[in-house]
Every structure is written in structure tokens, then in C-alpha cells.
Scaffold this active site. Sequence first.
Site, PDB file in Angstrom:
ATOM      1  N   ARG A  27       0.955  -1.435   0.079  1.00 54.74           N
ATOM      2  CA  ARG A  27      -0.556  -0.277   0.159  1.00 54.74           C
ATOM      3  C   ARG A  27       0.853   1.322   0.018  1.00 54.74           C
ATOM      4  NH1 ARG A  27      -5.544  -0.269   2.416  1.00 54.74           N
ATOM      5  NH2 ARG A  27      -5.697  -2.528   1.146  1.00 54.74           N
ATOM      6  N   ARG A  31      -3.605   6.499   1.156  1.00 54.12           N
ATOM      7  CA  ARG A  31      -4.133   7.708   1.995  1.00 54.12           C
ATOM      8  C   ARG A  31      -2.948   8.365   3.043  1.00 54.12           C
ATOM      9  NH1 ARG A  31      -9.502   5.287   2.757  1.00 54.12           N
ATOM     10  NH2 ARG A  31      -7.565   3.465   4.196  1.00 54.12           N
ATOM     11  N   ARG A  40      -6.531  11.742  -6.178  1.00 52.99           N
ATOM     12  CA  ARG A  40      -7.072  11.085  -5.651  1.00 52.99           C
ATOM     13  C   ARG A  40      -8.544  12.254  -5.174  1.00 52.99           C
ATOM     14  NH1 ARG A  40     -10.350   9.729  -0.566  1.00 52.99           N
ATOM     15  NH2 ARG A  40     -11.296   8.005  -1.388  1.00 52.99           N
ATOM     16  N   ASP A  77      -6.620  -2.540  -6.782  1.00 57.31           N
ATOM     17  CA  ASP A  77      -7.452  -3.533  -6.219  1.00 57.31           C
ATOM     18  C   ASP A  77      -7.422  -4.706  -6.440  1.00 57.31           C
ATOM     19  OD1 ASP A  77      -8.516  -1.825  -3.291  1.00 57.31           O
ATOM     20  OD2 ASP A  77      -9.561  -3.581  -3.941  1.00 57.31           O
ATOM     21  N   TYR A 154     -15.364 -11.100   0.093  1.00 53.79           N
ATOM     22  CA  TYR A 154     -15.736 -10.390  -0.412  1.00 53.79           C
ATOM     23  C   TYR A 154     -17.191 -10.600  -0.751  1.00 53.79           C
ATOM     24  CZ  TYR A 154     -11.831  -7.519   1.743  1.00 53.79           C
ATOM     25  OH  TYR A 154     -11.228  -7.100   2.863  1.00 53.79           O
TER      26      TYR A 154
HETATM   27  O1  CP3 Z   1       0.363  -1.551  -1.815  1.00 48.48           O
HETATM   28  C1  CP3 Z   1      -0.097  -0.711  -2.726  1.00 48.48           C
HETATM   29  O2  CP3 Z   1       0.623   0.530  -2.935  1.00 48.48           O
HETATM   30  C2  CP3 Z   1      -0.765  -1.076  -4.273  1.00 48.48           C
HETATM   31  C3  CP3 Z   1      -2.510  -1.356  -4.373  1.00 48.48           C
HETATM   32  C4  CP3 Z   1      -3.189  -1.618  -3.406  1.00 48.48           C
HETATM   33  C5  CP3 Z   1      -4.369  -1.646  -2.937  1.00 48.48           C
HETATM   34  N1  CP3 Z   1      -5.425  -2.260  -2.659  1.00 48.48           N
HETATM   35  C6  CP3 Z   1      -5.100  -0.249  -3.248  1.00 48.48           C
HETATM   36  C7  CP3 Z   1      -5.821   0.680  -2.382  1.00 48.48           C
HETATM   37  C8  CP3 Z   1      -3.264  -3.017  -3.384  1.00 48.48           C
HETATM   38  C9  CP3 Z   1      -2.536  -4.370  -3.692  1.00 48.48           C
HETATM   39  C10 CP3 Z   1      -4.652  -3.149  -3.176  1.00 48.48           C
HETATM   40  C11 CP3 Z   1      -5.438  -4.850  -2.723  1.00 48.48           C
HETATM   41  C12 CP3 Z   1      -6.186  -5.218  -1.633  1.00 48.48           C
HETATM   42  N2  CP3 Z   1      -7.078  -4.120  -1.741  1.00 48.48           N
HETATM   43  C13 CP3 Z   1      -6.053  -5.884  -0.587  1.00 48.48           C
HETATM   44  C14 CP3 Z   1      -5.180  -6.738  -0.285  1.00 48.48           C
HETATM   45  C15 CP3 Z   1      -4.037  -6.753   0.668  1.00 48.48           C
HETATM   46  C16 CP3 Z   1      -4.826  -6.106   1.426  1.00 48.48           C
HETATM   47  O3  CP3 Z   1      -4.459  -4.977   2.267  1.00 48.48           O
HETATM   48  O4  CP3 Z   1      -4.921  -6.942   2.472  1.00 48.48           O
HETATM   49  C17 CP3 Z   1      -7.222  -5.965   0.201  1.00 48.48           C
HETATM   50  C18 CP3 Z   1      -7.932  -7.177   0.818  1.00 48.48           C
HETATM   51  C19 CP3 Z   1      -7.859  -5.318  -0.594  1.00 48.48           C
HETATM   52  C20 CP3 Z   1      -9.797  -4.489  -0.391  1.00 48.48           C
HETATM   53  C21 CP3 Z   1      -9.638  -3.337  -0.246  1.00 48.48           C
HETATM   54  N3  CP3 Z   1      -9.495  -1.976  -0.693  1.00 48.48           N
HETATM   55  C22 CP3 Z   1     -10.124  -2.267   1.114  1.00 48.48           C
HETATM   56  C23 CP3 Z   1     -10.495  -3.944   2.518  1.00 48.48           C
HETATM   57  C24 CP3 Z   1     -10.360  -1.300   0.912  1.00 48.48           C
HETATM   58  C25 CP3 Z   1     -10.646  -0.188   1.971  1.00 48.48           C
HETATM   59  C26 CP3 Z   1     -10.215  -0.629   3.162  1.00 48.48           C
HETATM   60  C27 CP3 Z   1      -8.586   0.485   3.142  1.00 48.48           C
HETATM   61  O5  CP3 Z   1      -7.809  -0.039   3.523  1.00 48.48           O
HETATM   62  O6  CP3 Z   1      -9.441   1.551   2.724  1.00 48.48           O
HETATM   63  C28 CP3 Z   1      -9.945  -0.670   0.055  1.00 48.48           C
HETATM   64  C29 CP3 Z   1      -9.343   0.450  -0.552  1.00 48.48           C
HETATM   65  C30 CP3 Z   1      -7.876   0.510  -1.286  1.00 48.48           C
HETATM   66  N4  CP3 Z   1      -7.098  -0.048  -1.761  1.00 48.48           N
HETATM   67  C31 CP3 Z   1      -7.049   1.912  -0.489  1.00 48.48           C
HETATM   68  C32 CP3 Z   1      -6.357   1.780  -1.158  1.00 48.48           C
HETATM   69  C33 CP3 Z   1      -4.915   3.200  -1.183  1.00 48.48           C
HETATM   70  C34 CP3 Z   1      -7.984   2.958   0.534  1.00 48.48           C
HETATM   71  C35 CP3 Z   1      -8.852   3.690  -1.065  1.00 48.48           C
HETATM   72  C36 CP3 Z   1      -8.845   5.393  -0.260  1.00 48.48           C
HETATM   73  O7  CP3 Z   1      -7.787   5.969  -1.319  1.00 48.48           O
HETATM   74  O8  CP3 Z   1      -9.956   5.837   0.428  1.00 48.48           O
END
Ligand code: CP3
Length: 353
Positions: A27, A31, A40, A77, A154
Site C-alpha cells: 500500500r 492515504r 484521489r 485493488d 468479499y
Molecule cells: O500496495 C499498493 O500500493 C497497491 C495498491 C493496493 C490497494 N489495494 C489500494 C487501495 C493493493 C495491493 C490493494 C490490495 C487489496 N485491496 C487487498 C489485499 C491486501 C491487503 O491490504 O490486505 C484488500 C483486502 C483490498 C480490499 C480493499 N481495498 C479494502 C478492504 C479497502 C478499504 C480499507 C482501506 O484500507 O481503505 C480498500 C481500499 C483501498 N485499496 C485503498 C487503497 C489505496 C484506500 C482507498 C482510498 O483511497 O480511500
Amino acid sequence: MSVLKNDLLIRALLRKEVERTPMWIMRQAGRYLPEYRATRKRAGNFLTLCKTPELACEVTMQPLDRYGFDAAILFSDILTIPDALGLGLQFSEGEGPSFKSPITSMADVERITNLSPVNELGYVTDAVSLIRKELDGRVPLIGFSGSPWTLATYMVEGKGSKEFHKVKGMLYKEPETLEKLLDVLSKSVTDYLVAQISAGAQTVMIFDTWGGVLSKECYLKYSLSPMQKIVRELKKITSAKDVPIVLFTKGGGNWLNEMAATGCDALGLDWTTEIDAARAQVGDKVALQGNLDPCVLYGSDQIIRKEVKKVLHKFGKGSGHVLNLGHGIQQYVDPNKVTVLVEAVKEFSPAYH
Ligand code: CP3
């Protein structure tokens, strides 16, 4: 395609010699970075950011420009596949992802069985090509997917969950429905990763965020076995032969030998697993990626430096280590702390090679 100027990550994942330990963080575009929040905002929302290749490329590059990580990870994502399967993904502010049409029955699974979600995911492969162009060989690009089990959690729960009562209920009540869903997803994930590799991803990681909520028997059957199938398929394809595959099961520390036996190249470790014990177990079979507690970044500079020293020392001398956090960086982290982390790895890790 340009030759890599910094190929430390690829060498470490293949357990070849390196001059220092490569690092990136899960990640890394997110944010906690003000420049990410600005892009964003311009996009309007998170999904539009993911679905606009120019913007996805822009945020992928941000942490590289700021910190000089040794890898870029595609900004996207894991839920793009269920979205492409027609489940209607939405992200509501502060609540995380949810689906308009979750999977509740065999009839729901049958409805998605013959779809080709990759056809709907051109925006991802376009982002991969654009990022490769923009990187111009600076560092390797990591592609990724969720694991079939994690995507299924999910899709069946309809949103994030703590108890997993619907999907684990399905596992014990209607295992054939879950098995069929996992088959559909194994095929989709394979096609998706092949498409990312063809578009330019130089290594791929499978995020199995929720494998750790299963018993060992269920983990092997419902999470690892689909991942095993994907690894086997990817390794068959010439274009993917030199692309290291990383498996990350959060909470999977007790099953490392079984994970390593899939034929993957590296395992991601969360912070609950001891990296020295992990290395002793898997030996030279796979490289290890991890595993600082993401909350280390709330500590003082001195604490961060000490924790980096500890993890390097625990892994010990030799190649096969990629330094990373044990899970994604949290949104409340001060971006300056990441600079401290990167500098510590660059300062202390050459002594181990
Ligand atoms: O690693 C990176 O920089 C690449 C980007 C990336 C995102 N999501 C961006 C993201 C990657 C590799 C993911 C994978 C992802 N997404 C997973 C597996 C890895 C992990 O974190 O366990 C999962 C379970 C998701 C599903 C997901 N996406 C959730 C549960 C959420 C909301 C919770 C949260 O942390 O915000 C997201 C949103 C998300 N994915 C954000 C980002 C940068 C935040 C969204 C925002 O900008 O509001």
C-alpha cells in the site's frame, strides 16, 4: 522493453546475490501521502482513480519519487475481478468496499461461470503498460491479484467482515457452491495475472489476506489449493517463466512449508511470524518478504532504525530477503517516517550481503 537499471527486487526474489536488501511497502501509494490524497480528490473517488490509467500511473509513481523504493506496485485493488464479474463494487467513505449483488447461492455462481472478466479489465492492463513506459527501467513493476479464497470472502459476505459467517457458513453448509466459486475465480485470477504479465508486470504477488481465518485443513483445500493451481498454470506459460511469483497469506505462518511447496518463488510474511524461524523452515526453497509490524512507523526515528536492524539481523546474511511491512501501511503514518525506514535499510543492509 527497457532493461532494468535496478533489478535488486527480482534478484532477491530469485535468491540471487544482491549488494543490499531491496525494499518496498505494501500500500505504498495510499492515504498517508498528501500527494495521493490530492490525486484521489481530482479523480473524485477511489474507483475512478483505479479505472483511469493515467491517474493510476500517477499515484504509482508518487512513492517512488518521494522515497526511491526498489519496486513499483501497480495501483489498483484486488476487488477489480468481482467488479468485472458484475457484482457492482462500491467504496463508501469510511466504510470500505461493498457489493450490490453478492454471491448467495449456486445459481449466483452459475451466472458468473462463463464470464471473461479480463475483457472488462483493460483499464488495468493499460495502466500496467503506461507505468512500464513511465518507469523506463527504473525499478521493476509488481502486478497483483487477490487469492480466490480472499476474493470469495468479499463476494459472499458482500463487504469486509470480521466473523466471515456467510462464507464460512457456505463452506460447511454448501461446500460445492464455494468450490465452484473458487474454480471460477482460479481461472479468472490466472487469466488476469497472465494479462498483467503480458502487459509488462515483472513479478506478481497474490494477496491472500483472509487465508489465516481458516483451519489448516480448510486452508489447504480452499485457499492454498486454488493458489497452487494458479502458480502451476503461470509457470507453464513462457511469457511468465522469468516472472517471480510471491504468495502472501496473512496469518499463514504455520503453513509456510505447504506454501513453499506450490512452486512459488517467495512468501510474504506478516509480523506475527518470526523471519528467522521461517527461513530455517523453508531454507533455500523460497525468498521471504517482510515483515516489520506496520505500526513500527508510529515509533521514533530511533525505534524505526532499531526495528530495521532487528529484522535484517534475524533474516541474517545472504540473499532471499525483500524488506517490507507485514501488511499495508496505515493511513495515519507520518510520511517522514517512511524516509527513515528507507534510509535505515540502505544504511544497514549492505553488511548482510
Ligand atoms: O500496495 C499498493 O500500493 C497497491 C495498491 C493496493 C490497494 N489495494 C489500494 C487501495 C493493493 C495491493 C490493494 C490490495 C487489496 N485491496 C487487498 C489485499 C491486501 C491487503 O491490504 O490486505 C484488500 C483486502 C483490498 C480490499 C480493499 N481495498 C479494502 C478492504 C479497502 C478499504 C480499507 C482501506 O484500507 O481503505 C480498500 C481500499 C483501498 N485499496 C485503498 C487503497 C489505496 C484506500 C482507498 C482510498 O483511497 O480511500
